[in-house]
Design a protein around this motif. Structure first.
Motif, mmCIF file in Angstrom:
data_model
loop_
_atom_site.group_PDB
_atom_site.id
_atom_site.type_symbol
_atom_site.label_atom_id
_atom_site.label_comp_id
_atom_site.label_asym_id
_atom_site.label_seq_id
_atom_site.Cartn_x
_atom_site.Cartn_y
_atom_site.Cartn_z
ATOM 1 N N ILE A 71 13.495 114.872 -10.391
ATOM 2 C CA ILE A 71 12.977 113.568 -9.962
ATOM 3 C C ILE A 71 11.541 113.820 -9.511
ATOM 4 C CG2 ILE A 71 13.100 111.749 -8.209
ATOM 5 C CD1 ILE A 71 16.109 112.269 -8.008
ATOM 6 N N ARG A 72 10.617 112.987 -9.962
ATOM 7 C CA ARG A 72 9.223 113.129 -9.535
ATOM 8 C C ARG A 72 8.911 112.103 -8.452
ATOM 9 N NH1 ARG A 72 5.089 116.420 -8.648
ATOM 10 N NH2 ARG A 72 3.500 115.065 -7.796
ATOM 11 N N ALA A 73 8.525 112.569 -7.260
ATOM 12 C CA ALA A 73 8.080 111.645 -6.210
ATOM 13 C C ALA A 73 6.645 111.225 -6.509
ATOM 14 C CB ALA A 73 8.138 112.330 -4.858
ATOM 15 N N ILE A 74 6.404 109.926 -6.439
ATOM 16 C CA ILE A 74 5.066 109.374 -6.669
ATOM 17 C C ILE A 74 4.549 108.852 -5.337
ATOM 18 C CG2 ILE A 74 3.757 107.557 -7.860
ATOM 19 C CD1 ILE A 74 4.876 109.661 -9.810
ATOM 20 N N LYS A 75 3.399 109.365 -4.926
ATOM 21 C CA LYS A 75 2.829 108.969 -3.631
ATOM 22 C C LYS A 75 1.951 107.733 -3.815
ATOM 23 C CE LYS A 75 2.843 113.709 -2.034
ATOM 24 N NZ LYS A 75 2.071 114.936 -1.856
ATOM 25 N N VAL A 76 2.470 106.611 -3.379
ATOM 26 C CA VAL A 76 1.745 105.351 -3.527
ATOM 27 C C VAL A 76 0.950 105.115 -2.242
ATOM 28 C CG1 VAL A 76 1.973 102.872 -3.940
ATOM 29 C CG2 VAL A 76 3.615 104.466 -4.985
ATOM 30 N N PRO A 77 -0.380 104.899 -2.356
ATOM 31 C CA PRO A 77 -1.174 104.706 -1.143
ATOM 32 C C PRO A 77 -0.713 103.488 -0.341
ATOM 33 C CG PRO A 77 -2.573 104.640 -3.108
ATOM 34 C CD PRO A 77 -1.157 104.823 -3.576
ATOM 35 N N VAL A 98 0.570 101.428 -10.473
ATOM 36 C CA VAL A 98 0.135 101.835 -11.822
ATOM 37 C C VAL A 98 -0.743 103.072 -11.707
ATOM 38 C CG1 VAL A 98 -1.211 101.145 -13.852
ATOM 39 C CG2 VAL A 98 0.220 99.450 -12.663
ATOM 40 N N VAL A 99 -1.690 103.022 -10.775
ATOM 41 C CA VAL A 99 -2.638 104.131 -10.606
ATOM 42 C C VAL A 99 -1.892 105.390 -10.165
ATOM 43 C CG1 VAL A 99 -4.683 104.923 -9.347
ATOM 44 C CG2 VAL A 99 -4.488 102.517 -10.037
ATOM 45 N N ALA A 100 -0.990 105.246 -9.188
ATOM 46 C CA ALA A 100 -0.294 106.421 -8.642
ATOM 47 C C ALA A 100 0.659 107.056 -9.659
ATOM 48 C CB ALA A 100 0.479 106.018 -7.382
ATOM 49 N N VAL A 101 1.304 106.221 -10.466
ATOM 50 C CA VAL A 101 2.269 106.752 -11.451
ATOM 51 C C VAL A 101 1.553 107.526 -12.544
ATOM 52 C CG1 VAL A 101 3.905 106.088 -13.270
ATOM 53 C CG2 VAL A 101 4.098 105.068 -10.997
ATOM 54 N N GLY A 102 0.441 106.990 -13.026
ATOM 55 C CA GLY A 102 -0.387 107.678 -14.015
ATOM 56 C C GLY A 102 0.418 108.252 -15.170
ATOM 57 N N GLU A 103 0.176 109.521 -15.482
ATOM 58 C CA GLU A 103 0.790 110.158 -16.665
ATOM 59 C C GLU A 103 2.301 110.374 -16.521
ATOM 60 O OE1 GLU A 103 -0.866 114.077 -17.189
ATOM 61 O OE2 GLU A 103 -0.274 114.699 -15.182
ATOM 62 N N TRP A 104 2.849 110.223 -15.294
ATOM 63 C CA TRP A 104 4.287 110.430 -15.113
ATOM 64 C C TRP A 104 5.098 109.265 -15.667
ATOM 65 C CZ3 TRP A 104 6.214 115.014 -13.616
ATOM 66 C CH2 TRP A 104 5.331 115.912 -13.006
ATOM 67 N N GLY A 105 4.425 108.138 -15.908
ATOM 68 C CA GLY A 105 5.138 106.924 -16.295
ATOM 69 C C GLY A 105 5.956 107.060 -17.566
ATOM 70 N N HIS A 106 5.407 107.774 -18.536
ATOM 71 C CA HIS A 106 6.099 107.830 -19.826
ATOM 72 C C HIS A 106 6.501 109.252 -20.183
ATOM 73 C CE1 HIS A 106 5.656 103.589 -20.339
ATOM 74 N NE2 HIS A 106 4.422 103.722 -19.875
ATOM 75 N N ALA A 107 6.728 110.053 -19.143
ATOM 76 C CA ALA A 107 7.094 111.457 -19.382
ATOM 77 C C ALA A 107 8.606 111.648 -19.355
ATOM 78 C CB ALA A 107 6.431 112.347 -18.344
ATOM 79 N N GLY A 108 9.332 110.586 -19.049
ATOM 80 C CA GLY A 108 10.799 110.656 -19.115
ATOM 81 C C GLY A 108 11.473 111.107 -17.838
ATOM 82 N N PHE A 109 10.716 111.286 -16.755
ATOM 83 C CA PHE A 109 11.343 111.698 -15.494
ATOM 84 C C PHE A 109 11.700 110.473 -14.661
ATOM 85 C CE2 PHE A 109 8.686 115.278 -16.737
ATOM 86 C CZ PHE A 109 9.595 116.319 -16.649
ATOM 87 N N HIS A 110 12.790 110.586 -13.912
ATOM 88 C CA HIS A 110 13.099 109.536 -12.937
ATOM 89 C C HIS A 110 12.056 109.640 -11.818
ATOM 90 C CE1 HIS A 110 15.718 106.683 -10.839
ATOM 91 N NE2 HIS A 110 15.365 107.328 -9.745
ATOM 92 N N LEU A 111 11.543 108.485 -11.378
ATOM 93 C CA LEU A 111 10.481 108.474 -10.356
ATOM 94 C C LEU A 111 11.022 107.993 -9.017
ATOM 95 C CD1 LEU A 111 7.601 106.863 -12.472
ATOM 96 C CD2 LEU A 111 8.229 109.285 -12.291
#
Ligand SMILES: O=C(O)c1ccccc1NCC(=O)[C@H](O)[C@H](O)COP(=O)(O)O
Length: 234
Positions: free
Chosen positions: A105-111, A123-136
């Motif tokens: 699971i990838r934690a995304i740090k949203v400001p 959108v900005v925080a997710v960046g390249e993780w969005g379509h990499a197939g990991f649960h966020l």
């Protein structure tokens, strides 16, 4: 697959409280500076994961900038179901873990404070993780603390991002408590939630009653969120 995760459990009584509630996952924190840290080398930690497994709970290990070999070793030693990455780990790093047979699971740090209102902070925080197939796991940016800050993110911004990216699976975290989790689920459209400090009577100390109240409130609100039911679950 989980709907309600209680993160930063340290004691067998914490696990039992989670098991008696509608929550279905626990997080064990392996980031040494955290007040929620548990030592992977202590035999009691394996006892915690065994107890959780016996209650049917998913066991998630939280890591921050830990070397890959160390994560693999700990995940196997204490029998984790999945690891949650909270640091500066790269996509390649996460893919290497998956190649080693470890779910991520990838934690995304949203400001929490957003200066440029023209862009959705999620959108900005997710960046390249969005379509990499990991649960966020969408969490508040806690600065050097990395997680467990008790701060909330912008739930409407999450909703807008998710509406545009319905294929991405995610969990809502950050400052969730029994008194705001229903509103957070309704506003964001979350299908799964996570809390750490929101079920603590004092910093790092879980409360069985607060776990019960949080999980009950989350379960009721998730059931209301019927159009999304079953979507975006890890
Ligand atoms: O909880 C911590 O101390 C922590 C430290 C470093 C990295 C991650 C950490 N927690 C991970 C979690 O999944 C928390 O539940 C998440 O950050 C939300 O925390 P809270 O705002 O306290 O509910």
């Amino acid at each position: 697959m989980f709907k309600i995760k209680i993160c930063g459990v340290k004691l067998k009584s914490d696990i039992d409280a989670v098991g008696e509630s509608p929550a279905d996952a626990i997080g064990l924190n392996f980031f040494r500076p955290s007040v929620r840290y548990v030592d992977p080398l202590e035999p009691s930690t394996l006892e915690l994961t065994r107890r959780a497994a016996s209650l049917g709970l998913m066991r998630v290990g939280v890591f921050v900038n830990e070397p890959l070999e160390s994560i693999v070793e700990i995940a196997r030693a204490v029998d984790l179901d999945v690891v949650q990455l909270h640091g500066d780990e790269t996509l390649t790093f996460a893919q290497s873990l998956q190649d080693a047979g470890i779910r991520v699971i990838r934690a995304i740090k949203v400001p929490v404070i957003v200066e440029d209102r023209t862009q959705n902070p999620v959108v900005v925080a997710v960046g390249e993780w969005g379509h990499a197939g990991f649960h966020l796991l969408l969490d508040a940016d806690a600065g050097p603390q990395h997680g467990g800050s008790g701060k909330s993110i912008d739930w409407q911004a999450v909703h807008a991002w998710s509406a545009q990216n319905p294929e991405i699976s995610w969990t809502l975290a950050g400052g969730l408590r029994s008194d705001n989790v229903a509103q957070a689920i309704a506003a964001s459209g979350a299908c799964s939630v996570d809390t750490a400090s929101g079920v603590e009577s004092s910093r790092g100390v879980k409360s069985a009653e607060m776990i019960r109240q949080f999980a009950a409130a989350a379960e009721a609100a998730l059931a209301q969120n019927r159009p999304n039911a079953g979507k975006n679950l890890f």
